[in-house]
Write a protein that holds these residues in place. Structure first.
Motif, PDB file in Angstrom:
ATOM      1  N   GLU A 337       0.810  -1.223   0.000  1.00 65.90           N
ATOM      2  CA  GLU A 337       0.000   0.000   0.000  1.00 65.90           C
ATOM      3  C   GLU A 337       0.839   1.266   0.000  1.00 65.90           C
ATOM      4  N   ASN A 338       2.082   1.159   0.528  1.00 71.32           N
ATOM      5  CA  ASN A 338       2.867   2.382   0.755  1.00 71.32           C
ATOM      6  C   ASN A 338       4.120   2.538  -0.089  1.00 71.32           C
ATOM      7  N   ARG A 365      -0.656   9.476  -2.919  1.00 68.63           N
ATOM      8  CA  ARG A 365      -0.965   8.745  -1.693  1.00 68.63           C
ATOM      9  C   ARG A 365      -2.447   8.880  -1.377  1.00 68.63           C
ATOM     10  N   SER A 366      -3.031   7.761  -0.887  1.00 66.95           N
ATOM     11  CA  SER A 366      -4.452   7.779  -0.534  1.00 66.95           C
ATOM     12  C   SER A 366      -4.744   6.533   0.286  1.00 66.95           C
TER      13      SER A 366
END
Ligand SMILES: Nc1ncnc2c1ncn2[C@@H]1O[C@H](COP(=O)(O)OP(=O)(O)O)[C@@H](O)[C@H]1O
Ligand SMILES: CC(=O)OP(=O)(O)O
Ligand SMILES: [Mg+2]
Length: 401
Positions: A337-338, A365-366
């Motif tokens: 995710e990052n 980014r979200s």
């Protein structure tokens, strides 16, 4: 008053993640994490979310074991008026990593179920013992409440025999239940469905490759909502390169370490599970730190990153072939995710397979599920946040309500 709350405990080898949810609207009342259990520097971070406030509280100092960790969590919840003694609590849901062949669905925990989870400790030595302590402590705190086990292995029980069997002597394999079970199933199931939703399709209509990249990491191939292949095996050691685990190696490496290096079975187990993977390759298992070192030109960190990505790429190609047609590939968990550089490097050069990422979308980014492939791409590449705790809460409540 009808009880509508579920407490979810996700006990790892040295951590406990927890969430208290109200299942009327799946809202979270409190979330938290205890980490570095058993060390001097244990830390509990607790965030109450009920009533709009979010004063995050942090406690540092030694927490000796999972039993003490859970009692500390119970104290934090009680402090917010959300204690385990609440009549609104309907059940406690536990992530249980290894369920063997027997459990393909969420299960109310009885003494007999617990005995089976205990029997499976040798095949999930880092995880099942923590899960068992979590269950026992929760039972002691609320003996009257249903405790539900949601198994990491459950989603993978649909794998065909051709994928689930190792090519070893059948009698030996069957006598000792040696086969590929797969793990992180709650996440693979949740993320594959969320990916279908992102595409505006029903899960039955799409083929998805899910890459769950956390401390432990695994890939799965999901065809029309059913898992057909996954990278972890008898234990969570097989497959991708992980934070501290080697993933795939030639099994003869273990014979060699025993015969030539004189290591014991326990030493080899610890080497492959705790001192390998990224930490073994470069001394760090946190992808943020590895990226920082790569940016500074650190060669060992660069090689560790390259080995991690190379393995990922091999699995993407393999699962593409297993599925035949791929509609989407989803990255999830802490790294997935990052870490935009991991996603970029894993997909680089796969244009021939219809796979590409858009640099701008990838860098954004979200916290929401989103596409990172260029418009009109043949295969959708997505970042889809996992939520094992929400899924465990849903399955738990469904069973007890
Ligand atoms: N911003 C970030 N950039 C790169 N990696 C990150 C970032 N945030 C978290 N991670 C990685 O996520 C990993 C933890 O993932 P997580 O899914 O929480 O693991 P687990 O549930 O197995 O403990 C950390 O080891 C770290 O490497
Ligand atoms: C099964 C497994 O590897 O879990 P985790 O990623 O939580 O260590
Ligand atoms: Mg995890």
């Amino acid at each position: 008053m009808t009880a509508t709350r579920v407490l979810v405990l996700n006990s790892g080898s040295s951590s406990v993640k927890y969430q208290l949810l109200d299942m009327r609207d799946s809202s979270r009342l409190a979330v938290g994490l205890v980490e570095r259990i058993g060390e001097e520097t244990s830390r509990l971070v607790h965030t109450p979310l009920a009533g709009g406030g979010d004063e995050r509280r942090e406690r540092s100092g030694p927490i000796a074991d999972h039993d003490a960790a859970l009692k500390a969590v119970a104290d934090e919840l009680a402090h917010d008026g959300l204690g385990l003694d609440s009549p609104e609590l309907a059940a406690i849901g536990h992530r249980v990593v290894h369920g063997g062949l027997r459990f393909s669905a969420p299960t109310v925990i009885t003494d007999e179920v617990l005995a089976e989870v205990e029997r499976l400790v040798p095949v999930a030595p880092l995880h099942n013992p923590a899960n068992i302590t979590g269950i026992r402590t929760a039972q002691a705190l609320r003996p009257d409440l249903p405790q539900v086990a949601v198994f990491d292995t459950a989603f993978h029980t649909t794998m065909p025999e051709a994928a689930a069997r190792y090519a070893i002597d059948v009698e030996t394999a069957d006598a000792h239940r040696i086969r590929r079970y797969g793990f992180h199933g709650t996440s693979h199931s949740y993320v594959s469905r969320a990916t279908a939703r992102l595409l505006g399709k029903d899960p039955s209509e799409v083929n998805v490759i899910v890459l769950h990249l956390g401390n432990g990491a695994s890939a799965s191939a999901v065809a029309g909502g059913r898992c057909v292949e996954t990278s972890m095996g008898l234990t969570p050691l097989e497959g991708l390169v992980m934070g501290t685990r080697s993933g795939d190696i030639d099994p003869a490496v273990t014979f060699h370490l025993k015969r030539v290096a004189g290591m014991s079975t326990d030493e080899i187990d610890a080497l492959l599970n705790k001192k390998s993977g990224l930490v073994g390759l470069c001394g760090d298992n946190d992808m943020r730190e590895i990226r920082r070192r790569v940016e500074e030109g650190d060669e060992r960190a660069r090689l560790a990153f390259d080995i991690y990505v190379h393995r990922l790429k091999k699995y993407i190609g393999a699962y593409y072939a297993v599925l035949g047609r791929v509609d989407a590939l989803a990255f999830t968990a802490g790294v997935g995710e990052n870490a935009a550089p991991v996603r970029e490097a894993a997909i680089a050069g796969l244009e021939g397979l219809g796979l590409a990422v858009d640099a701008g979308l990838n860098a954004a980014r979200s916290g929401e599920a989103r596409l990172i492939s260029p418009a009109g791409a043949r295969v959708a590449v997505a970042v889809v946040p996992t939520d094992e705790e929400l899924e465990i809460a849903r399955q738990t409540f469904e069973l007890v309500k």
